[in-house]
Every structure is written in structure tokens, then in C-alpha cells.
Motif scaffolding. Structure first.
Motif, PDB file in Angstrom:
ATOM      1  N   MET A  34     -13.075   1.480   0.380  1.00 53.16           N
ATOM      2  CA  MET A  34     -13.008   2.930   0.170  1.00 53.16           C
ATOM      3  C   MET A  34     -14.135   3.413  -0.709  1.00 53.16           C
ATOM      4  O   MET A  34     -14.811   2.627  -1.359  1.00 53.16           O
ATOM      5  N   LEU A  66      -9.253   2.766  -5.975  1.00 52.68           N
ATOM      6  CA  LEU A  66      -9.875   3.674  -6.951  1.00 52.68           C
ATOM      7  C   LEU A  66      -8.847   4.638  -7.525  1.00 52.68           C
ATOM      8  O   LEU A  66      -9.197   5.587  -8.224  1.00 52.68           O
ATOM      9  N   THR A  69      -4.307   7.347  -4.493  1.00 53.88           N
ATOM     10  CA  THR A  69      -2.901   7.481  -4.095  1.00 53.88           C
ATOM     11  C   THR A  69      -2.022   7.707  -5.320  1.00 53.88           C
ATOM     12  O   THR A  69      -1.159   8.595  -5.341  1.00 53.88           O
ATOM     13  N   GLU A  86      -1.407  -4.727  -7.955  1.00 58.73           N
ATOM     14  CA  GLU A  86      -2.825  -4.936  -7.606  1.00 58.73           C
ATOM     15  C   GLU A  86      -3.161  -6.412  -7.770  1.00 58.73           C
ATOM     16  O   GLU A  86      -2.954  -6.979  -8.839  1.00 58.73           O
ATOM     17  N   VAL A 116       1.394  -7.848  -3.682  1.00 58.03           N
ATOM     18  CA  VAL A 116       2.463  -6.863  -3.469  1.00 58.03           C
ATOM     19  C   VAL A 116       3.683  -7.491  -2.799  1.00 58.03           C
ATOM     20  O   VAL A 116       4.818  -7.058  -3.032  1.00 58.03           O
ATOM     21  N   ASP A 134      -1.170   0.242   0.763  1.00 59.89           N
ATOM     22  CA  ASP A 134      -2.572   0.435   1.154  1.00 59.89           C
ATOM     23  C   ASP A 134      -3.364  -0.703   0.544  1.00 59.89           C
ATOM     24  O   ASP A 134      -4.022  -0.548  -0.480  1.00 59.89           O
ATOM     25  N   ASN A 147      -2.663 -11.337   4.046  1.00 65.51           N
ATOM     26  CA  ASN A 147      -2.027 -10.012   4.076  1.00 65.51           C
ATOM     27  C   ASN A 147      -1.403  -9.696   5.433  1.00 65.51           C
ATOM     28  O   ASN A 147      -0.647  -8.728   5.546  1.00 65.51           O
TER      29      ASN A 147
HETATM   30  C1  LIG Z   1      -7.965   0.346   0.062  1.00 63.27           C
HETATM   31  S1  LIG Z   1      -7.710  -0.145  -1.588  1.00 63.27           S
HETATM   32  C2  LIG Z   1      -6.406   0.931  -2.086  1.00 63.27           C
HETATM   33  C3  LIG Z   1      -6.846   2.349  -2.181  1.00 63.27           C
HETATM   34  C4  LIG Z   1      -5.887   3.231  -2.931  1.00 63.27           C
HETATM   35  N1  LIG Z   1      -4.827   3.708  -2.052  1.00 63.27           N
HETATM   36  C5  LIG Z   1      -6.599   4.426  -3.559  1.00 63.27           C
HETATM   37  O1  LIG Z   1      -6.130   5.543  -3.395  1.00 63.27           O
HETATM   38  O2  LIG Z   1      -7.629   4.234  -4.191  1.00 63.27           O
HETATM   39  C6  LIG Z   1      -6.858  -1.678  -1.377  1.00 63.27           C
HETATM   40  C7  LIG Z   1      -6.468  -2.341  -2.696  1.00 63.27           C
HETATM   41  O3  LIG Z   1      -5.471  -3.321  -2.439  1.00 63.27           O
HETATM   42  C8  LIG Z   1      -5.734  -4.488  -3.198  1.00 63.27           C
HETATM   43  N2  LIG Z   1      -5.036  -5.604  -2.518  1.00 63.27           N
HETATM   44  C9  LIG Z   1      -5.427  -6.285  -1.422  1.00 63.27           C
HETATM   45  N3  LIG Z   1      -4.472  -7.161  -1.051  1.00 63.27           N
HETATM   46  C10 LIG Z   1      -3.453  -7.020  -1.937  1.00 63.27           C
HETATM   47  C11 LIG Z   1      -2.176  -7.627  -2.058  1.00 63.27           C
HETATM   48  N4  LIG Z   1      -1.758  -8.564  -1.193  1.00 63.27           N
HETATM   49  N5  LIG Z   1      -1.368  -7.244  -3.084  1.00 63.27           N
HETATM   50  C12 LIG Z   1      -1.777  -6.290  -3.972  1.00 63.27           C
HETATM   51  N6  LIG Z   1      -2.996  -5.678  -3.896  1.00 63.27           N
HETATM   52  C13 LIG Z   1      -3.807  -6.029  -2.880  1.00 63.27           C
HETATM   53  C14 LIG Z   1      -7.250  -4.551  -3.214  1.00 63.27           C
HETATM   54  O4  LIG Z   1      -7.726  -5.369  -4.258  1.00 63.27           O
HETATM   55  C15 LIG Z   1      -7.619  -3.073  -3.385  1.00 63.27           C
HETATM   56  O5  LIG Z   1      -7.640  -2.695  -4.729  1.00 63.27           O
END
Ligand SMILES: C[S@@+](CC[C@H](N)C(=O)[O-])C[C@H]1O[C@@H](n2cnc3c(N)ncnc32)[C@H](O)[C@@H]1O
Length: 214
Positions: A34, A66, A69, A86, A116, A134, A147
């Protein structure tokens, strides 16, 4: 392009950079996830859930990114608290140190560094009003292969068990995915799909939000 920060975990590399157009961009494991220019769909993930629940007392968000959400959740005065799961500790550190504009100083926000899937599994049954996911670019564009389990009816069933009556599960995806729609429908009985038109670095795209209600 100016690199602001870089970190490595056992899953891969996390990079925060300032693009030539001035945007702050986050890449996870080599994948663009993003920027801070086009955040409508990240915010809609929050507003779709907020509209669907009567009282958002307790919300769980998977993926800090970032923080858009979570920021959109915090703008709703009905919100009680939000826990963010996170997986990358360095990203949380970058927000705490101000490299990423922070939402962590709001007393309603708590952060758990972890996957998560584990964070949701540890929740008591019927304890949250919304779960917002997300963590990838959607089920078809994962940042980590592990994931893929998040989009299965098995994990969605776990999510449903953690929701209070009237609660919602809301999932972000960069692509239309019949498999996710079908899994949400199987677990929740119906799936609301919301396309979100976005402008991404001079390209028109459509992102999607999938929602099931308990
Ligand atoms: C697309 S970003 C989220 C954007 C967020 N919705 C925003 O508004 O900024 C995806 C995030 O999920 C984290 N992530 C990826 N896999 C994850 C997991 N299995 N559990 C928790 N966090 C995870 C990444 O490190 C990243 O920070």
C-alpha cells in the motif's frame, strides 16, 4: 525513490520508502502492499464494518500497514477499543518512532505483535463486534504463503465463533475472488461484496471488500 527504513524478519523483508511522487509506500516480502495516496479501500474496510454493527465496542484488525483502517475506526465516536494484530514487529516500531504517522497513541488502540490467526484463535468466544482482515493483497496475492489459511472456511469459522451476535467479518482483497465469496457464504450464510474503484499510480483499479454477518 528514497528508502526510509528496511527490516528483515524470518518471513522476508519489510521496506518503507518515499516515492518520487511524494507518497509513502510499504512493501512486504517484495510485494507492494500500500501507499498513503490511495487509501479509500482501507478506510472502506472500516466503514463497511462500522455501518453493519450497532455498537462497535470491541474490534479486531488483522494487519497494521500504514494505519488507515484503524484511523477510520477511531473516527467513529461509538468505537470502544480496537486491537491490531501485526506480524512484523519492525513496522510497529516504525510507527512508534514516528517514521510512519502514528495511531498508537490513542488510548483505544492496542497492538499485539503476532499472526492474526493466532490472535483470533486466542480470543474468547463471542467477544468482538467486528473482525477486519487486511493482511495481504487478498487471497490471490499473498504476502506470505502461510496466509492462505486465513481465507479458508476453517479459519472463517473460527472468526465467526469469536463474534458477538450481530458482529461482522470484513475482508479486503485487491481482486474479485469467488473462492473467498463462497467461503464467507458457507460460514455466514451470505456474503456482501463491495467493489471499490481506486486510482493507483495513474491506473484505474477496483478493489473489493467481502463481508459476512453473524
Ligand atoms: C496491506 S497492509 C494493511 C493495510 C492497513 N489496512 C492500512 O489501512 O494501512 C498488510 C499488513 O498485514 C501485515 N501482515 C501480513 N500477514 C500477517 C499476518 N498473518 N498476521 C498479522 N499481520 C500480517 C503486514 O505486515 C502489513 O502490515
Amino acid at each position: 525513490m528514497a528508502e526510509i527504513a528496511r527490516a528483515r524478519s524470518e518471513r522476508g523483508e519489510l521496506v518503507l520508502r518515499r516515492r518520487d511522487d511524494g507518497a509513502l509506500e510499504l512493501r512486504v516480502n517484495g510485494v507492494f502492499v500500500m501507499d498513503d495516496r490511495e487509501t479509500a479501500s482501507e478506510e472502506l474496510l472500516a466503514s463497511a464494518a462500522l455501518e453493519a454493527v450497532r455498537r462497535p465496542e470491541r474490534v479486531l484488525v488483522g494487519g497494521l500497514g500504514l494505519g488507515y483502517t484503524v484511523r477510520a475506526l477511531l473516527a467513529d465516536s461509538r468505537l470502544g477499543s480496537v486491537t491490531v494484530a501485526e506480524i512484523e514487529p519492525d513496522l510497529v516500531g516504525w510507527m512508534r518512532s514516528g517514521l510512519v504517522p502514528s495511531i498508537l497513541d490513542d488510548a483505544r488502540v492496542g497492538v499485539v505483535v503476532g499472526d492474526v490467526r493466532a490472535v483470533v484463535a486466542d480470543l474468547p468466544e463471542a467477544s468482538v463486534d467486528a473482525i477486519l482482515l487486511d493482511v495481504d493483497n487478498g487471497p490471490d496475492f499473498l504476502v506470505y504463503n502461510e496466509n492462505s489459511a486465513i481465507y479458508t472456511s476453517s479459519f472463517l469459522t473460527t472468526c465467526r465463533a469469536k463474534l458477538r451476535a450481530g458482529g461482522v467479518l470484513t475482508v479486503w482483497s485487491s481482486s474479485s475472488t469467488e473462492a473467498l465469496e463462497s467461503a464467507v457464504t458457507t460460514v455466514f450464510g451470505a456474503c456482501q461484496v463491495t467493489p471499490v474503484p481506486v486510482r493507483l499510480q495513474a491506473r484505474d483499479e477496483t478493489y473489493f471488500v467481502y463481508q459476512g454477518s453473524s
